[in-house]
Enzyme design. Sequence first.
Site, PDB file in Angstrom:
ATOM      1  N   LYS A   1      -0.331   6.186 -19.401  1.00 19.07           N
ATOM      2  CA  LYS A   1       1.110   6.447 -19.489  1.00 19.07           C
ATOM      3  C   LYS A   1       1.963   5.333 -18.889  1.00 19.07           C
ATOM      4  O   LYS A   1       3.120   5.165 -19.262  1.00 19.07           O
ATOM      5  CB  LYS A   1       1.476   7.803 -18.864  1.00 19.07           C
ATOM      6  CG  LYS A   1       1.753   7.832 -17.379  1.00 19.07           C
ATOM      7  CD  LYS A   1       2.405   9.185 -17.016  1.00 19.07           C
ATOM      8  CE  LYS A   1       2.816   9.297 -15.563  1.00 19.07           C
ATOM      9  NZ  LYS A   1       1.680   9.397 -14.617  1.00 19.07           N
TER      10      LYS A   1
ATOM     11  N   HIS B   1      -2.829  13.008  -6.357  1.00 13.27           N
ATOM     12  CA  HIS B   1      -1.944  11.860  -6.593  1.00 13.27           C
ATOM     13  C   HIS B   1      -0.952  11.811  -5.444  1.00 13.27           C
ATOM     14  O   HIS B   1      -0.230  12.775  -5.203  1.00 13.27           O
ATOM     15  CB  HIS B   1      -1.213  12.006  -7.938  1.00 13.27           C
ATOM     16  CG  HIS B   1      -0.629  10.705  -8.439  1.00 13.27           C
ATOM     17  ND1 HIS B   1       0.264   9.956  -7.702  1.00 13.27           N
ATOM     18  CD2 HIS B   1      -0.833  10.015  -9.588  1.00 13.27           C
ATOM     19  CE1 HIS B   1       0.587   8.868  -8.389  1.00 13.27           C
ATOM     20  NE2 HIS B   1      -0.063   8.876  -9.534  1.00 13.27           N
TER      21      HIS B   1
ATOM     22  N   GLU C   1      -6.976   6.341 -10.609  1.00 16.45           N
ATOM     23  CA  GLU C   1      -6.201   6.272 -11.853  1.00 16.45           C
ATOM     24  C   GLU C   1      -4.995   5.350 -11.696  1.00 16.45           C
ATOM     25  O   GLU C   1      -3.849   5.779 -11.836  1.00 16.45           O
ATOM     26  CB  GLU C   1      -5.719   7.681 -12.227  1.00 16.45           C
ATOM     27  CG  GLU C   1      -6.831   8.704 -12.395  1.00 16.45           C
ATOM     28  CD  GLU C   1      -6.319  10.145 -12.330  1.00 16.45           C
ATOM     29  OE1 GLU C   1      -5.138  10.368 -11.972  1.00 16.45           O
ATOM     30  OE2 GLU C   1      -7.102  11.056 -12.641  1.00 16.45           O
TER      31      GLU C   1
HETATM   32  C1  LIG Z   1       1.227   8.861 -13.631  1.00 16.39           C
HETATM   33  C2  LIG Z   1      -0.144   9.194 -13.183  1.00 16.39           C
HETATM   34  C3  LIG Z   1      -1.008   8.172 -12.738  1.00 16.39           C
HETATM   35  C4  LIG Z   1      -0.574   6.747 -12.570  1.00 16.39           C
HETATM   36  O1  LIG Z   1       0.196   6.621 -11.422  1.00 16.39           O
HETATM   37  P1  LIG Z   1       0.660   5.184 -10.878  1.00 16.39           P
HETATM   38  O2  LIG Z   1       1.545   5.540  -9.760  1.00 16.39           O
HETATM   39  O3  LIG Z   1       1.330   4.487 -11.977  1.00 16.39           O
HETATM   40  O4  LIG Z   1      -0.571   4.468 -10.426  1.00 16.39           O
HETATM   41  C5  LIG Z   1      -2.295   8.524 -12.392  1.00 16.39           C
HETATM   42  N1  LIG Z   1      -2.724   9.808 -12.485  1.00 16.39           N
HETATM   43  C6  LIG Z   1      -1.926  10.805 -12.898  1.00 16.39           C
HETATM   44  C7  LIG Z   1      -2.473  12.174 -12.982  1.00 16.39           C
HETATM   45  C8  LIG Z   1      -0.609  10.530 -13.245  1.00 16.39           C
HETATM   46  O5  LIG Z   1       0.186  11.529 -13.642  1.00 16.39           O
END
Ligand SMILES: *Cc1c(COP(=O)(O)O)cnc(C)c1O
Length: 380
Positions: free
Chosen positions: A47, A184, A261
């Site tokens: 994303k 996260h 991620e």
């Molecule tokens: C948006 C998102 C990410 C990426 O986050 P960054 O801050 O861009 O590294 C990773 N995992 C999940 C579940 C997300 O929603």
Amino acid sequence: MITPDLLQELAATHGTPLFVMDHDELRSNYAMFRRHLPRVQAYYAVKANPDPAIVKSLFDAGASFDVASLPEFMVVHDLIRDLPEVERQEWIWDKIIYANPIKIDETLQTLDRYKPLVTFDNREEITKIRQFAPNSGLVLRIRVPNTGAMVELSSKFGAGPGEAVDLILEAEKEGLTVEGLSFHVGSQTTNFENFVQALNLAALIFREAKERGYDKMFLLDIGGGFPAPYDASVKPFSELAKRINAELERLFPPEIEILAEPGRFMVATAGTAVSKIIGKAVRDGKLCYYIDDGVYHTFSGIIFDHCQYHLESFKEGPTQICTVFGPTCDALDVISMAEELPYNLERGDLLYSRNIGAYSGASSTSFNGFPPAKIIHVNR
Ligand SMILES: *Cc1c(COP(=O)(O)O)cnc(C)c1O
């Protein structure tokens, strides 16, 4: 880094607005991530920038992928569509996590044949997964502090620490297997303490699960949030990595697989926008430049990502604080109310903005008839 000369050359060839993606920088960010966090497999969060060429470069570099919708899944799947069915299923099983805790029924139905790894954080989702994708492996997303992150995520997702093991046992009762935990810490987390707290919380839940007789968890997904170096206040990635490595070593035995991620960290510094000044006015005594890209387009991160980008001029000259507007008729289309730029720039002169590779074009529209920037991929 793509030099100002090359940016100007590209703009002369392709016109503006332009979005230039530096694939060397992408590869170097991926390599830096792996070098500093050797125990962590990187699942690029599509994303952050779903451009297939970006996904391809990271694929070639060895990355795995975090997807959150069927179209994102298909972008990754397209890279391996020519493999034989068995190999394809194996690759998907090994390299993709579907990390949206809330999934659409039909998407689960489509993905079930790949035995996907999917996240969840509530009871309703257990019922849904059992019904539509019983072959999934599950990862429980837990809620962790997002203190000081640029983009907060904990109000939308994550099981509370008190209900985590109950949910794991409930999924087991439904015939599903929870293989691990995820979290996260919030996007662009410059408060490294968030990672330390989240890792400790996850370790407590691993322990509680074991104490209550559940011992099928073997992976920990530490999510995204790794900060891009937008300015000098962001401490070096090596410092964050050192703290994460120390906690991993202390809390999780080597047989626990660790994944992450990263989205922004991989792509932010690889993208540069080049735009053209299309108008110039003085309003309330302040110089205003109007450019051909704005918040409905490449600069959408100003609205959706709470990110402020800086504009630089190719021309030198005495500067003052200016306002920079996008091209649409909407008063929301403001790129900056206080940008230091030469005041002698003319219509047709170009500006550029670095570190705009993440969450930028991602939500671009054609509002008001202005098309999104043309994307140029640079592979040196
Ligand atoms: C948006 C998102 C990410 C990426 O986050 P960054 O801050 O861009 O590294 C990773 N995992 C999940 C579940 C997300 O929603």
